[in-house]
Scaffold this motif. Sequence first.
Motif, PDB file in Angstrom:
ATOM      1  N   MET A  76       2.099  19.522   2.071  1.00  0.00           N
ATOM      2  CA  MET A  76       1.357  18.409   1.516  1.00  0.00           C
ATOM      3  C   MET A  76       0.576  17.747   2.650  1.00  0.00           C
ATOM      4  O   MET A  76       1.106  17.490   3.715  1.00  0.00           O
ATOM      5  N   ALA A  77      -0.674  17.469   2.391  1.00  0.00           N
ATOM      6  CA  ALA A  77      -1.515  16.820   3.389  1.00  0.00           C
ATOM      7  C   ALA A  77      -1.035  15.394   3.627  1.00  0.00           C
ATOM      8  O   ALA A  77      -0.546  14.726   2.716  1.00  0.00           O
ATOM      9  N   MET A  78      -1.174  14.952   4.866  1.00  0.00           N
ATOM     10  CA  MET A  78      -0.734  13.604   5.235  1.00  0.00           C
ATOM     11  C   MET A  78      -1.402  12.554   4.340  1.00  0.00           C
ATOM     12  O   MET A  78      -0.752  11.613   3.895  1.00  0.00           O
ATOM     13  N   GLN A  79      -2.687  12.722   4.049  1.00  0.00           N
ATOM     14  CA  GLN A  79      -3.390  11.739   3.231  1.00  0.00           C
ATOM     15  C   GLN A  79      -2.775  11.653   1.834  1.00  0.00           C
ATOM     16  O   GLN A  79      -2.590  10.558   1.300  1.00  0.00           O
ATOM     17  N   ASP A  80      -2.433  12.794   1.240  1.00  0.00           N
ATOM     18  CA  ASP A  80      -1.800  12.794  -0.083  1.00  0.00           C
ATOM     19  C   ASP A  80      -0.445  12.100  -0.031  1.00  0.00           C
ATOM     20  O   ASP A  80      -0.083  11.353  -0.939  1.00  0.00           O
ATOM     21  N   PHE A  81       0.295  12.357   1.028  1.00  0.00           N
ATOM     22  CA  PHE A  81       1.605  11.732   1.175  1.00  0.00           C
ATOM     23  C   PHE A  81       1.473  10.217   1.300  1.00  0.00           C
ATOM     24  O   PHE A  81       2.196   9.462   0.657  1.00  0.00           O
ATOM     25  N   LEU A  82       0.529   9.773   2.113  1.00  0.00           N
ATOM     26  CA  LEU A  82       0.321   8.335   2.299  1.00  0.00           C
ATOM     27  C   LEU A  82      -0.076   7.652   0.991  1.00  0.00           C
ATOM     28  O   LEU A  82       0.344   6.525   0.726  1.00  0.00           O
ATOM     29  N   GLN A  83      -0.848   8.336   0.161  1.00  0.00           N
ATOM     30  CA  GLN A  83      -1.246   7.753  -1.122  1.00  0.00           C
ATOM     31  C   GLN A  83      -0.053   7.597  -2.064  1.00  0.00           C
ATOM     32  O   GLN A  83      -0.063   6.724  -2.924  1.00  0.00           O
ATOM     33  N   ARG A  84       0.971   8.422  -1.901  1.00  0.00           N
ATOM     34  CA  ARG A  84       2.187   8.252  -2.700  1.00  0.00           C
ATOM     35  C   ARG A  84       2.891   6.950  -2.332  1.00  0.00           C
ATOM     36  O   ARG A  84       3.473   6.280  -3.177  1.00  0.00           O
ATOM     37  N   ILE A  85       2.865   6.615  -1.069  1.00  0.00           N
ATOM     38  CA  ILE A  85       3.536   5.401  -0.603  1.00  0.00           C
ATOM     39  C   ILE A  85       2.651   4.168  -0.791  1.00  0.00           C
ATOM     40  O   ILE A  85       3.117   3.116  -1.201  1.00  0.00           O
ATOM     41  N   PHE A  86       1.394   4.328  -0.457  1.00  0.00           N
ATOM     42  CA  PHE A  86       0.475   3.202  -0.433  1.00  0.00           C
ATOM     43  C   PHE A  86      -0.707   3.445  -1.372  1.00  0.00           C
ATOM     44  O   PHE A  86      -1.783   3.822  -0.925  1.00  0.00           O
ATOM     45  N   PRO A  87      -0.518   3.219  -2.666  1.00  0.00           N
ATOM     46  CA  PRO A  87      -1.668   3.379  -3.565  1.00  0.00           C
ATOM     47  C   PRO A  87      -2.760   2.379  -3.189  1.00  0.00           C
ATOM     48  O   PRO A  87      -2.479   1.336  -2.591  1.00  0.00           O
ATOM     49  N   ALA A  88      -3.968   2.716  -3.535  1.00  0.00           N
ATOM     50  CA  ALA A  88      -5.107   1.863  -3.160  1.00  0.00           C
ATOM     51  C   ALA A  88      -4.905   0.413  -3.564  1.00  0.00           C
ATOM     52  O   ALA A  88      -5.331  -0.505  -2.857  1.00  0.00           O
ATOM     53  N   SER A  89      -4.243   0.182  -4.670  1.00  0.00           N
ATOM     54  CA  SER A  89      -4.060  -1.190  -5.151  1.00  0.00           C
ATOM     55  C   SER A  89      -3.101  -2.001  -4.279  1.00  0.00           C
ATOM     56  O   SER A  89      -3.092  -3.229  -4.351  1.00  0.00           O
ATOM     57  N   ALA A  90      -2.307  -1.336  -3.450  1.00  0.00           N
ATOM     58  CA  ALA A  90      -1.325  -2.059  -2.639  1.00  0.00           C
ATOM     59  C   ALA A  90      -1.974  -2.790  -1.467  1.00  0.00           C
ATOM     60  O   ALA A  90      -1.484  -3.828  -1.035  1.00  0.00           O
ATOM     61  N   MET A  91      -3.040  -2.250  -0.964  1.00  0.00           N
ATOM     62  CA  MET A  91      -3.701  -2.833   0.202  1.00  0.00           C
ATOM     63  C   MET A  91      -5.076  -3.341  -0.220  1.00  0.00           C
ATOM     64  O   MET A  91      -5.920  -2.559  -0.654  1.00  0.00           O
ATOM     65  N   THR A  92      -5.280  -4.616  -0.115  1.00  0.00           N
ATOM     66  CA  THR A  92      -6.547  -5.190  -0.533  1.00  0.00           C
ATOM     67  C   THR A  92      -7.407  -5.520   0.680  1.00  0.00           C
ATOM     68  O   THR A  92      -6.888  -5.926   1.723  1.00  0.00           O
ATOM     69  N   PRO A  93      -8.726  -5.372   0.544  1.00  0.00           N
ATOM     70  CA  PRO A  93      -9.622  -5.717   1.649  1.00  0.00           C
ATOM     71  C   PRO A  93      -9.477  -7.195   2.018  1.00  0.00           C
ATOM     72  O   PRO A  93      -9.221  -8.038   1.165  1.00  0.00           O
ATOM     73  N   GLY A  94      -9.610  -7.472   3.279  1.00  0.00           N
ATOM     74  CA  GLY A  94      -9.565  -8.850   3.740  1.00  0.00           C
ATOM     75  C   GLY A  94      -8.163  -9.401   3.960  1.00  0.00           C
ATOM     76  O   GLY A  94      -8.002 -10.597   4.226  1.00  0.00           O
ATOM     77  N   MET A  95      -7.140  -8.555   3.843  1.00  0.00           N
ATOM     78  CA  MET A  95      -5.762  -9.028   4.090  1.00  0.00           C
ATOM     79  C   MET A  95      -5.613  -9.404   5.559  1.00  0.00           C
ATOM     80  O   MET A  95      -6.187  -8.749   6.434  1.00  0.00           O
ATOM     81  N   SER A  96      -4.837 -10.423   5.830  1.00  0.00           N
ATOM     82  CA  SER A  96      -4.542 -10.758   7.216  1.00  0.00           C
ATOM     83  C   SER A  96      -3.621  -9.683   7.779  1.00  0.00           C
ATOM     84  O   SER A  96      -2.978  -8.935   7.030  1.00  0.00           O
ATOM     85  N   LYS A  97      -3.573  -9.616   9.091  1.00  0.00           N
ATOM     86  CA  LYS A  97      -2.677  -8.637   9.729  1.00  0.00           C
ATOM     87  C   LYS A  97      -1.228  -8.866   9.327  1.00  0.00           C
ATOM     88  O   LYS A  97      -0.485  -7.919   9.082  1.00  0.00           O
ATOM     89  N   ASP A  98      -0.819 -10.120   9.253  1.00  0.00           N
ATOM     90  CA  ASP A  98       0.564 -10.431   8.862  1.00  0.00           C
ATOM     91  C   ASP A  98       0.839  -9.990   7.427  1.00  0.00           C
ATOM     92  O   ASP A  98       1.886  -9.397   7.149  1.00  0.00           O
ATOM     93  N   ASP A  99      -0.097 -10.278   6.512  1.00  0.00           N
ATOM     94  CA  ASP A  99       0.082  -9.865   5.125  1.00  0.00           C
ATOM     95  C   ASP A  99       0.092  -8.338   5.009  1.00  0.00           C
ATOM     96  O   ASP A  99       0.893  -7.765   4.273  1.00  0.00           O
ATOM     97  N   PHE A 100      -0.811  -7.699   5.734  1.00  0.00           N
ATOM     98  CA  PHE A 100      -0.868  -6.240   5.710  1.00  0.00           C
ATOM     99  C   PHE A 100       0.463  -5.657   6.180  1.00  0.00           C
ATOM    100  O   PHE A 100       1.012  -4.757   5.559  1.00  0.00           O
TER     101      PHE A 100
END
Length: 175
Positions: free
Chosen positions: A1-25
């Motif tokens: 499995m490609a690393m990118q596919d694996f990461l998407q299983r853990i971190f779907p696009a909806s989990a990380m929103t643009p403009g998040m602070s480093k602490d929130d991220f």
Amino acid sequence: MAMQDFLQRIFPASAMTPGMSKDDFRKVFDQRLRDFEEGGFLEQTHLPGIVGQDDFLRKLALHSNRNELMVIKFWKRSCIPCLSKAEMYKGVEQTLLKENAGIVLYSINIHDPANTQLADQQLVDGTPSLQKYWDYRQVGGEVRVGSRDGFLDNINATYKACQQGKCPTSMEPEF
């Protein structure tokens, strides 16, 4: 499995929103990773564990006396490369068990305080790290895993060489 596919299983696009602070991220990242690990993934991909020097020495003696190759995966929780290969390692273990191949896989969590000294003694300098043991000693170099078939080929070749009294002694990484 490609690393990118694996990461998407853990971190779907909806989990990380643009403009998040480093602490929130960081909070979202840590929580998503913890939820993924504890949501059954670690249990499903678990290899038999080794905890501490005494357990390592017992298993080393057991498999040396049986003329079996012992392969150890050194890993730690929250290690994305470790997690991304875990399903492959579990599949290899199941194949080896089914084939009664004379090769056994174990895992050592280097974040477990009982394993810190053991990892240092085995010169583990990063995770995941795979090492092979035959007749009470480490053989070959650290295994770099690219694919399931490449991993199986590597450990099967080492096993056959050791059976013939020609264990690899190089400490260079093996690809």
